[in-house]
Design a protein around this motif. Structure first.
Motif, PDB file in Angstrom:
ATOM      1  N   ARG A 350       0.840  -1.206   0.000  1.00 23.83           N
ATOM      2  CA  ARG A 350       0.000   0.000   0.000  1.00 23.83           C
ATOM      3  C   ARG A 350       0.870   1.249   0.000  1.00 23.83           C
ATOM      4  O   ARG A 350       1.779   1.398   0.810  1.00 23.83           O
ATOM      5  N   LEU A 351       0.574   2.158  -0.892  1.00 23.69           N
ATOM      6  CA  LEU A 351       1.281   3.428  -1.004  1.00 23.69           C
ATOM      7  C   LEU A 351       0.932   4.306   0.210  1.00 23.69           C
ATOM      8  O   LEU A 351      -0.244   4.568   0.456  1.00 23.69           O
ATOM      9  N   PRO A 352       1.919   4.777   0.972  1.00 19.73           N
ATOM     10  CA  PRO A 352       1.604   5.530   2.191  1.00 19.73           C
ATOM     11  C   PRO A 352       1.176   6.974   1.974  1.00 19.73           C
ATOM     12  O   PRO A 352       0.886   7.670   2.950  1.00 19.73           O
ATOM     13  N   THR A 353       1.114   7.424   0.746  1.00 20.05           N
ATOM     14  CA  THR A 353       0.657   8.795   0.485  1.00 20.05           C
ATOM     15  C   THR A 353      -0.738   8.843  -0.130  1.00 20.05           C
ATOM     16  O   THR A 353      -1.464   9.811   0.072  1.00 20.05           O
ATOM     17  N   VAL A 354      -1.104   7.833  -0.900  1.00 20.45           N
ATOM     18  CA  VAL A 354      -2.424   7.787  -1.553  1.00 20.45           C
ATOM     19  C   VAL A 354      -3.084   6.458  -1.219  1.00 20.45           C
ATOM     20  O   VAL A 354      -2.575   5.401  -1.591  1.00 20.45           O
ATOM     21  N   THR A 355      -4.210   6.527  -0.527  1.00 20.22           N
ATOM     22  CA  THR A 355      -4.957   5.336  -0.138  1.00 20.22           C
ATOM     23  C   THR A 355      -6.143   5.148  -1.076  1.00 20.22           C
ATOM     24  O   THR A 355      -6.932   6.085  -1.285  1.00 20.22           O
ATOM     25  N   THR A 356      -6.246   3.963  -1.648  1.00 21.03           N
ATOM     26  CA  THR A 356      -7.390   3.652  -2.512  1.00 21.03           C
ATOM     27  C   THR A 356      -8.408   2.844  -1.716  1.00 21.03           C
ATOM     28  O   THR A 356      -8.072   1.857  -1.063  1.00 21.03           O
ATOM     29  N   VAL A 357      -9.654   3.294  -1.782  1.00 20.32           N
ATOM     30  CA  VAL A 357     -10.761   2.699  -1.043  1.00 20.32           C
ATOM     31  C   VAL A 357     -11.785   2.199  -2.055  1.00 20.32           C
ATOM     32  O   VAL A 357     -12.161   2.933  -2.978  1.00 20.32           O
ATOM     33  N   VAL A 358     -12.228   0.979  -1.906  1.00 21.96           N
ATOM     34  CA  VAL A 358     -13.256   0.444  -2.797  1.00 21.96           C
ATOM     35  C   VAL A 358     -14.513   1.299  -2.669  1.00 21.96           C
ATOM     36  O   VAL A 358     -14.966   1.588  -1.553  1.00 21.96           O
ATOM     37  N   VAL A 359     -15.067   1.726  -3.794  1.00 15.63           N
ATOM     38  CA  VAL A 359     -16.307   2.506  -3.767  1.00 15.63           C
ATOM     39  C   VAL A 359     -17.388   1.666  -3.084  1.00 15.63           C
ATOM     40  O   VAL A 359     -17.652   0.536  -3.498  1.00 15.63           O
ATOM     41  N   PRO A 360     -17.999   2.172  -2.001  1.00 20.92           N
ATOM     42  CA  PRO A 360     -18.985   1.356  -1.286  1.00 20.92           C
ATOM     43  C   PRO A 360     -20.176   0.984  -2.166  1.00 20.92           C
ATOM     44  O   PRO A 360     -20.624   1.793  -2.993  1.00 20.92           O
ATOM     45  N   GLN A 361     -20.623  -0.236  -2.006  1.00 20.39           N
ATOM     46  CA  GLN A 361     -21.678  -0.773  -2.860  1.00 20.39           C
ATOM     47  C   GLN A 361     -22.934   0.088  -2.792  1.00 20.39           C
ATOM     48  O   GLN A 361     -23.388   0.467  -1.714  1.00 20.39           O
ATOM     49  N   GLY A 362     -23.472   0.391  -3.964  1.00 18.71           N
ATOM     50  CA  GLY A 362     -24.702   1.164  -4.054  1.00 18.71           C
ATOM     51  C   GLY A 362     -24.495   2.656  -4.190  1.00 18.71           C
ATOM     52  O   GLY A 362     -25.436   3.398  -4.478  1.00 18.71           O
ATOM     53  N   TYR A 363     -23.276   3.131  -3.988  1.00 14.66           N
ATOM     54  CA  TYR A 363     -22.990   4.564  -4.062  1.00 14.66           C
ATOM     55  C   TYR A 363     -22.277   4.921  -5.360  1.00 14.66           C
ATOM     56  O   TYR A 363     -21.567   4.093  -5.947  1.00 14.66           O
ATOM     57  N   SER A 364     -22.433   6.167  -5.779  1.00 11.60           N
ATOM     58  CA  SER A 364     -21.661   6.724  -6.889  1.00 11.60           C
ATOM     59  C   SER A 364     -20.459   7.477  -6.312  1.00 11.60           C
ATOM     60  O   SER A 364     -20.624   8.313  -5.400  1.00 11.60           O
ATOM     61  N   TRP A 365     -19.274   7.163  -6.825  1.00 10.20           N
ATOM     62  CA  TRP A 365     -18.087   7.879  -6.332  1.00 10.20           C
ATOM     63  C   TRP A 365     -18.198   9.375  -6.573  1.00 10.20           C
ATOM     64  O   TRP A 365     -17.706  10.184  -5.759  1.00 10.20           O
ATOM     65  N   LYS A 366     -18.873   9.768  -7.662  1.00  9.87           N
ATOM     66  CA  LYS A 366     -19.025  11.190  -7.961  1.00  9.87           C
ATOM     67  C   LYS A 366     -19.879  11.888  -6.905  1.00  9.87           C
ATOM     68  O   LYS A 366     -19.614  13.033  -6.531  1.00  9.87           O
ATOM     69  N   ASP A 367     -20.921  11.205  -6.438  1.00 10.64           N
ATOM     70  CA  ASP A 367     -21.758  11.793  -5.393  1.00 10.64           C
ATOM     71  C   ASP A 367     -20.954  12.028  -4.122  1.00 10.64           C
ATOM     72  O   ASP A 367     -21.085  13.070  -3.462  1.00 10.64           O
ATOM     73  N   LYS A 414     -18.316   9.875   6.767  1.00  2.83           N
ATOM     74  CA  LYS A 414     -19.442   9.353   7.551  1.00  2.83           C
ATOM     75  C   LYS A 414     -20.722  10.129   7.216  1.00  2.83           C
ATOM     76  O   LYS A 414     -21.799   9.535   7.034  1.00  2.83           O
ATOM     77  N   ASP A 415     -20.593  11.430   7.097  1.00  2.00           N
ATOM     78  CA  ASP A 415     -21.734  12.272   6.746  1.00  2.00           C
ATOM     79  C   ASP A 415     -22.201  11.980   5.319  1.00  2.00           C
ATOM     80  O   ASP A 415     -23.410  11.904   5.048  1.00  2.00           O
ATOM     81  N   ALA A 416     -21.251  11.804   4.396  1.00  2.00           N
ATOM     82  CA  ALA A 416     -21.607  11.522   3.006  1.00  2.00           C
ATOM     83  C   ALA A 416     -22.347  10.201   2.864  1.00  2.00           C
ATOM     84  O   ALA A 416     -23.311  10.090   2.095  1.00  2.00           O
ATOM     85  N   LEU A 417     -21.917   9.195   3.601  1.00  2.00           N
ATOM     86  CA  LEU A 417     -22.575   7.891   3.520  1.00  2.00           C
ATOM     87  C   LEU A 417     -24.002   7.943   4.067  1.00  2.00           C
ATOM     88  O   LEU A 417     -24.855   7.131   3.679  1.00  2.00           O
ATOM     89  N   ARG A 418     -24.271   8.903   4.929  1.00  2.00           N
ATOM     90  CA  ARG A 418     -25.635   9.067   5.446  1.00  2.00           C
ATOM     91  C   ARG A 418     -26.527   9.819   4.471  1.00  2.00           C
ATOM     92  O   ARG A 418     -27.730   9.569   4.400  1.00  2.00           O
ATOM     93  N   HIS A 419     -25.948  10.746   3.700  1.00  2.00           N
ATOM     94  CA  HIS A 419     -26.774  11.659   2.914  1.00  2.00           C
ATOM     95  C   HIS A 419     -26.733  11.446   1.406  1.00  2.00           C
ATOM     96  O   HIS A 419     -27.611  11.903   0.688  1.00  2.00           O
ATOM     97  N   CYS A 420     -25.695  10.793   0.884  1.00  2.00           N
ATOM     98  CA  CYS A 420     -25.647  10.542  -0.559  1.00  2.00           C
ATOM     99  C   CYS A 420     -26.627   9.436  -0.925  1.00  2.00           C
ATOM    100  O   CYS A 420     -26.846   8.501  -0.144  1.00  2.00           O
TER     101      CYS A 420
END
Length: 425
Positions: A350-367, A414-420
């Motif tokens: 894992r690169l210690p400067t840029v962390t890649t996170v799997v886009v959570p299921q059901g969400y749009s990364w753009k949102d 955390k806020d985005a996952l509640r409101h997107c």
């Protein structure tokens, strides 16, 4: 040929005391008579408004926020780019690059352009038409090198890994044996996928096959250990806008003696005058010849780069690496508490400067990225190249690599996952 200035300018200038009285003065009508065509574009109304820059926390894959000392450097008045005082600043930059890269290479300098410029400088100067280049492609930066090499007529061979994987010594030896390239490319910090490529042993392997090793460290420099000379890297480049916290638009590069020899013994001229390393070497005082004009360097940007390298030297490489590692490990724990999944499975990769996170299921990364920007004044990014649609990318660079930055982005996520909006499909 007499010089003319408009009458209104003359009156103001005469009051300031810098216009000689013998210069002819044009009246308003004479000035208008000299114009051969009417103007068809009016002064833009948008430029009459004051410049407005939002205050954001930049936690994407770059650029990162500027440090206060680098911002202050940008407020200095410009000086001539071929004056001794500027040469001294350029020499400071070369010393700073040697420290950051851990190299004693004489041909070490900065470039008037971003990391893409350093990429192209490397390929244009080290590979001649018809020569073979082997490219490790496990993200967008390998893809870009392939494109650049094809444009100059090189024989391009690709070793491809799926996003999230790196190249082993066995992979590389197989490619070198099969294709016999003059140059092999690896990305140390693949910011599009979050991979940290191992480097120990790869330089020695390349040299046994009479091949030069080219490494991209744009996203890793200052954040992950790299030792150019000890690891046998022949060409190493990086950028200014990530862990160095300097403005985008300049890049850092260094060449081993083997690489320098290949450049200075080319059979053909590089296709670009602007990126010809022989000429750039002279511009930066790397060839023992009197400097001659090549191009006008971005003086103010180099003020900022000089200060960013000074800050890294004052902090120390080991401390910088530790800071990034600790901040990112804290980020991993907090992301997993939210139920989010890290894209790179193998912890050491894992690169210690840029962390890649799997886009959570059901969400749009753009949102999600848009919500953080608009509601929390934080920038994170989606994927790039082969990782588009697969990941969110969170960057912790330089002065942004802190527990406070992590706490803020976690709260925002955390806020985005509640409101997107979330799809039920």
């Amino acid at each position: 040929m007499p010089r003319f200035i408009p009458g209104r300018v003359f009156l103001a200038s005469q009051a300031a005391g810098w216009v000689q009285s013998h210069i002819p003065v044009l009246t308003h009508l004479q000035s208008r008579a000299m114009a051969s065509h009417p103007l068809i574009v009016a002064p833009p109304a948008s430029l009459r408004k004051p410049l407005s820059i939002p205050n954001k926390l930049l936690l994407g894959p770059g650029p990162a926020n500027l440090s206060s000392r680098v911002m202050l450097a940008g407020t200095h008045q410009i000086i001539g780019h071929m004056q001794d005082e500027m040469y001294e600043i350029m020499d400071d930059i070369k010393d700073g690059i040697r420290y950051a890269f851990q190299t004693q290479n004489k041909l070490t300098l900065a470039l008037s352009g971003s990391g893409h410029t350093a990429m192209e400088v490397s390929v244009l100067n080290l590979v001649e038409p018809g020569e073979s280049i082997l490219v490790g492609v496990n993200g967008i930066w390998g893809e870009r090198i392939v494109d650049m090499a094809e444009r100059i007529g090189a024989k391009v061979h690709q070793m491809v890994k799926v996003p999230g994987e790196y190249f082993t010594l066995q992979d590389v030896e197989k490619g070198l044996t099969q294709h016999k390239p003059v140059l092999f490319f690896l990305t140390h910090g693949e910011s599009s996928t979050g991979i940290l490529q191992p480097l120990d042993g790869y330089g020695d392997l390349c040299h046994r096959h009479d091949c030069l090793l080219l490494v991209d460290s744009v996203a890793s420099l200052g954040g992950a250990p790299i030792y150019m000379d000890k690891q046998g890297i022949d060409i190493l480049y990086s950028g200014s806008q990530k862990a160095l916290n300097a403005p985008p638009g300049t890049s850092l590069i260094s060449f081993s003696e083997k690489a320098r020899s290949k450049i200075f013994n080319r059979k053909t001229k590089p296709l670009s005058f602007n990126l010809d390393m022989k000429l750039l070497a002279n511009c930066w005082g790397c060839d023992d010849n009197p400097r001659v004009y090549h191009h006008t360097i971005p003086v103010v940007s180099f003020f900022g780069l000089r200060e960013s390298l000074a800050l890294l030297a004052e902090e120390g490489l080991e401390q910088s690496w530790k800071k990034h590692r600790e901040a990112t490990e804290y980020l991993y724990k907090e992301l997993q508490k939210l139920g989010l999944q890290l894209f790179v499975k193998e912890p050491k990769a894992r690169l210690p400067t840029v962390t890649t996170v799997v886009v959570p299921q059901g969400y749009s990364w753009k949102d999600i990225t848009s919500y953080l920007w608009k509601k929390h004044d934080i920038e994170i990014a989606g994927g790039l190249g082969p990782s588009v649609g697969l990941v969110l990318r969170i960057g912790l660079f330089g002065c942004n690599a802190t527990k406070a930055s992590v706490d803020r982005v976690i709260l925002a996520l955390k806020d985005a996952l509640r409101h997107c909006p979330k799809s039920k499909l």
